[in-house]
Structures are given as C-alpha cells and as structure tokens.
Design an enzyme around this catalytic site. Structure first.
Site, PDB file in Angstrom:
ATOM      1  N   SER A 154     -62.651 -30.016   6.216  1.00  0.00           N
ATOM      2  CA  SER A 154     -62.237 -30.128   7.616  1.00  0.00           C
ATOM      3  C   SER A 154     -60.785 -30.529   7.794  1.00  0.00           C
ATOM      4  O   SER A 154     -60.188 -30.237   8.830  1.00  0.00           O
ATOM      5  CB  SER A 154     -63.128 -31.121   8.356  1.00  0.00           C
ATOM      6  OG  SER A 154     -63.132 -32.380   7.717  1.00  0.00           O
ATOM      7  N   ASP A 202     -59.624 -39.663  14.200  1.00  0.00           N
ATOM      8  CA  ASP A 202     -61.011 -40.035  14.494  1.00  0.00           C
ATOM      9  C   ASP A 202     -61.555 -40.830  13.308  1.00  0.00           C
ATOM     10  O   ASP A 202     -60.786 -41.389  12.529  1.00  0.00           O
ATOM     11  CB  ASP A 202     -61.863 -38.799  14.817  1.00  0.00           C
ATOM     12  CG  ASP A 202     -61.962 -37.816  13.644  1.00  0.00           C
ATOM     13  OD1 ASP A 202     -61.632 -38.195  12.503  1.00  0.00           O
ATOM     14  OD2 ASP A 202     -62.379 -36.663  13.875  1.00  0.00           O
ATOM     15  N   HIS A 217     -60.474 -38.228  10.120  1.00  0.00           N
ATOM     16  CA  HIS A 217     -59.332 -37.319   9.991  1.00  0.00           C
ATOM     17  C   HIS A 217     -58.033 -37.951  10.475  1.00  0.00           C
ATOM     18  O   HIS A 217     -58.033 -38.802  11.373  1.00  0.00           O
ATOM     19  CB  HIS A 217     -59.596 -36.035  10.783  1.00  0.00           C
ATOM     20  CG  HIS A 217     -60.888 -35.385  10.436  1.00  0.00           C
ATOM     21  ND1 HIS A 217     -62.037 -35.574  11.166  1.00  0.00           N
ATOM     22  CD2 HIS A 217     -61.221 -34.553   9.421  1.00  0.00           C
ATOM     23  CE1 HIS A 217     -63.039 -34.898  10.613  1.00  0.00           C
ATOM     24  NE2 HIS A 217     -62.568 -34.269   9.555  1.00  0.00           N
TER      25      HIS A 217
END
Length: 355
Positions: free
Chosen positions: A43, A330, A333
């Site tokens: 991600s 977050d 990340h």
C-alpha cells in the site's frame, strides 16, 4: 493478544529522494537517463490499483488525497504524493506514476512506467488471504501483460530498450512479517520465515531480470514496531515502539541485504540497490525536529493511533491542522512530507549503486 485483535478487526493494509543540486534540480551522472519507473509492492506504493477490484483495502475517498491534485482521492494511501510519484519526478520521468489498472491509462503512459502495487500485498500466498490484496505473483503476471501490451504498441526493440533503461522498485514483505508470520508460527520461527520471504524476494528479482529489467531497487522492511497502530496495540500505555516487531524486521533486513549482494555478483549486467528503509525511517522517528516534524507516533487521521483505510474517513476527520508536522498520515502510512524526507535519505546511495 492485542495485536492479534487488531489484525482481525482491521486487517489493516501496511504501507509503505530527491538528490538535488544547489538549484533544487535532480543530479544524475552524465549521459544517464531513466526511461521508466516500474513499481511492485504494498500500500505504500499503491497508486490506485486497489480501486479496480473487490478488496476492503481502499483509499479512494477523503481525507485520502486531500492534498493531491486539488483534493482528489485516487487510491493513494496518503494525503498527497507517494514514493513512486516522488521517484518519477526526481528522475525526470514524469510528475505522477499511474496505477497499471487505471482504465484511463493511455498507451503512451506505459512507456514511462506504472505501478503494479496493491495495498495488502505480500510474497507469502497466505498474506493476501488475510489482507485481500493482489499478491506479488499476481503483480508479476500484470508486469508480463504490460510488456506484451508495450511491445504491441511500439517496436519490440524500442520496448526492450525502455525496460533495459528503466528502474524497478520493490517495496514488499512488510505485510508478510506483520500479519502472516503470527499465523505461520506453527510452521516457522521468525528466522526461518524471514529466510523464506527473502528467497521469494530473490525469485521475484530473478523473474523481472529475466524479463529485461537491469536496474532494481529493493526496499528493506519498515520498522514495523514503530507504526502508530502497532504502538497502540502492543506499545503499552506510553505507546512505545514494539521491540518484537522491530526485531523481526531487522532479522529480515540482515538476511535480505546479504543475499541480494550475493545475487548481484552472479549477474554482472544487473545493478541492484538495497535501500535501508528501516534505518532511514528510524533516524527520523528518533530525531523528528531535525526534519521539521512534531509528531511521529500518531497519524493525522482521527486519533492518529489506529485509523487506516475505511476507518480513516470523513467521520474521523478533520485531520491534523498542519500535515507538515506529522510523519505519519494514518495508522500505517506516511504523509507526503514523510515520504519526501525518507526519499531524500535514500536516493544518494540508490544512484551510486544503480549508475
């Protein structure tokens, strides 16, 4: 125990250079150019591929992307640019690196590279059963399809030259270590599992080399114990970094670095750069004010202690008032600034190895 609960509840997707002259421009060796950037991984380098198939690991809604191209959420797991965007910009390839599954992708976009990465990806087949991402083996198949399309659009010799002069970036293994290793404990201890994943990394590297890639960048594991969500779950009342998770990451990194060096000597035409992601990030976490950060143990979204993907949404907004002061976006990340500072750390060594 608390970490296991978060794995079940969140199934959260783990993420995740500018070498500048005095005028801020990118400095490369003379007579060197980069034709394309090709990215594989999780991600932290997903440019929106997860938007286009059935997975819970998405970031195509606000507040994700609130600082990207006028506040457009694209599926990038951050507030703005990702590492692939910054790398493409740094090497003078293009301003943004698109997702390979983007239906609006034009044929000419293929010639300068795409990202095949997927939030939740890993090398262990078991990982994507947990995270619902596209595995690294699927990403390899996507790359083969990309090569076929590229060669259909332009002369095969030109396509081969693009791939030979591209840079491939691999950022993966973190989800394997964080989410899947605990599930595999009856089969593997930490050392044997890390060694298995490293061998998968080497096999993947071999595959893309066989397909024509010659300059390959492999990121080490992140300091997983210092991720905000992991701090919250396993770091006690003080939310300190979790040694157990960091130790596994370091074990993996030591094996990976050693075996990559051996692999590189067997293929003299290759240029393989091991990126010390772990220590680059730790240097920022341990000296935040040196890099202009005030907060390195929480993200911007919601409480900043846990939220990621669907838990980071309009209801958990507003986000932090000054994103530039936060290293994490977050629970997992980095912010755009966080990505940029890390890339500033690593590009010099990368360039020295690749060129």
């Amino acid at each position: 125990m608390r970490l296991s609960i978060v794995k079940v509840i969140l199934f959260c997707v783990y993420a995740s250079v500018l070498l500048c002259g005095s005028d801020g421009s990118t400095v490369l060796p003379k007579n060197v150019s980069v034709s394309a950037i090709l990215v594989f991984g999780d991600s932290s380098v997903d440019q929106g591929n997860n938007n286009y198939y059935n997975t819970w690991g998405k970031a195509n809604f606000l507040p994700y992307g609130e600082d990207f191209m006028g506040g457009i959420p694209t599926g990038r797991f951050t507030n703005g640019k990702t590492m692939p965007d910054l790398l493409a910009e740094a090497f003078g390839v293009k301003d943004y690196l698109p997702a390979s599954l983007d239906p609006l992708l034009k044929d000419k976009d293929l010639q300068t590279g795409v990202s095949f990465a997927s939030g939740g990806s890993g090398f262990d087949p078991q990982t994507t059963k947990i995270t619902s991402g596209l595995s690294m083996s699927v990403q390899l198949d996507m790359f083969k399809q990309y090569l076929g399309k590229l060669k259909r659009n332009i002369e095969e010799e030109v396509a081969d030259n693009i791939i030979n002069n591209s840079i491939a970036v691999i950022v993966a293994g973190n989800n394997d270590l964080l989410f899947t290793l605990p599930v595999r404990r009856l089969q593997y201890d930490a050392a044997s599992y890390a060694n298995m994943i490293v061998n998968m990394v080497l096999n993947f590297t071999q595959e893309i080399y066989t397909l024509g890639v010659r300059r390959i960048v492999v990121f080490s594991a992140f300091p997983l114990g210092c991720v905000p969500a992991v701090r919250t779950v396993g770091g006690g009342l003080g939310r300190s970094c979790v040694d157990k998770e960091n130790n596994v990451a370091q074990l993996f990194n030591n094996v990976l670095k050693h075996k990559l060096q051996i692999w590189g000597t067997s293929y003299p035409q290759s240029r393989v750069a091991f990126v010390d992601y772990y220590n680059s990030v730790m240097s920022i976490i341990e000296n935040p004010h040196k890099y202009g950060f005030d907060v390195v143990d929480r993200g911007c979204c919601g409480t900043g202690e846990l939220e990621a993907t669907y838990l980071c949404n309009k209801l958990t907004a507003p986000t932090c008032p000054d994103r530039s002061k936060y290293f994490f976006w977050d629970g997992f990340h980095l912010t755009e600034k966080g990505n940029s500072i890390v890339l500033n750390h690593i590009l010099q060594d990368m360039v020295n190895t690749l060129f």
